[in-house]
Design a protein around this motif. Structure first.
Motif: not given
Ligand SMILES: Cc1cc2nc3c(=O)[nH]c(=O)nc-3n(C[C@H](O)[C@H](O)[C@H](O)COP(=O)(O)O)c2cc1C
Length: 180
Positions: A44-49, A56-58
């Motif tokens: 999940s991008p949320q983990l990077f955030e 975080v951008s996808v």
């Protein structure tokens, strides 16, 4: 300290990408991450955030759309670009100069003077494939610093070359690379 654009592909080593984002942030860098759409399915991008404190951008298009041209905003913000982990597919797209997703579009828009490093991570047969070897050579010729992968046990169950180095080793290589 740098404004690091960390671009992550959909590799089994993506968990190291999270740790890398965290440790680079702890080291004082501002770290903004772009995940490929497939990477965002693995982690999940949320983990990077959470570990960077940055959005975080996808995707550039669609409901996630942030600015009018996210690829330009991200590309002009970056003082260094780190692609880790880099899949065989992402390496090929970067070597060809494709721009079909936010990672590749942004990297194309980064000014040439900005340093860039790619850290391949893949199965040993993929790494040995002449097409992948050719694409890595192309990136090196285009000015990319290519971090050597390690030999060892791979998530796919085989032993060989292609493992993403341990995060501490990537951090040391990044520090040396940025120092210049
Ligand atoms: C669990 C899993 C792990 C994978 N690990 C790798 C890897 O380490 N290296 C690689 O080149 N491809 C790997 N792949 C295949 C890539 O995810 C696939 O080629 C994908 O299209 C790459 O997309 P991206 O380059 O846009 O992130 C993996 C696939 C899965 C499902």
């Amino acid at each position: 300290m740098s404004q690091l654009l960390l671009c992550c592909g959909a590799s089994a080593a993506l968990h190291k990408g999270v740790d890398l984002a965290s440790k680079l942030t702890q080291a004082g860098h501002r770290v903004r991450c772009i995940l490929t759409p497939t990477a965002a399915e693995l982690v999940s991008p949320q983990l990077f955030e959470a570990v960077t404190g940055e959005a975080v951008s996808v995707y550039e298009m669609g409901p996630e759309r942030r600015g009018s041209m996210d690829h330009i905003e991200l590309a002009t913000w970056a003082s260094a670009v780190l692609v880790a982990p880099a899949t065989a597919d992402l390496i090929s797209r970067l070597a060809l100069g494709l721009a079909g997703d936010l990672v590749t579009t942004t990297v194309l828009a980064v000014p040439q003077a900005v340093p860039r490093m790619v850290c391949p991570a893949m199965n040993p047969n993929m790494l040995e494939n002449p097409a992948v070897a050719r694409n890595l050579r192309s990136l090196a010729e285009d000015g990319w610093r290519v971090l050597d992968s390690e030999s060892g046990h791979m998530a796919c169950g085989v032993d060989g070359q292609g493992r993403l180095p341990e995060v501490e080793e990537i951090l040391a290589a990044v520090a040396k690379w940025l120092a210049g």
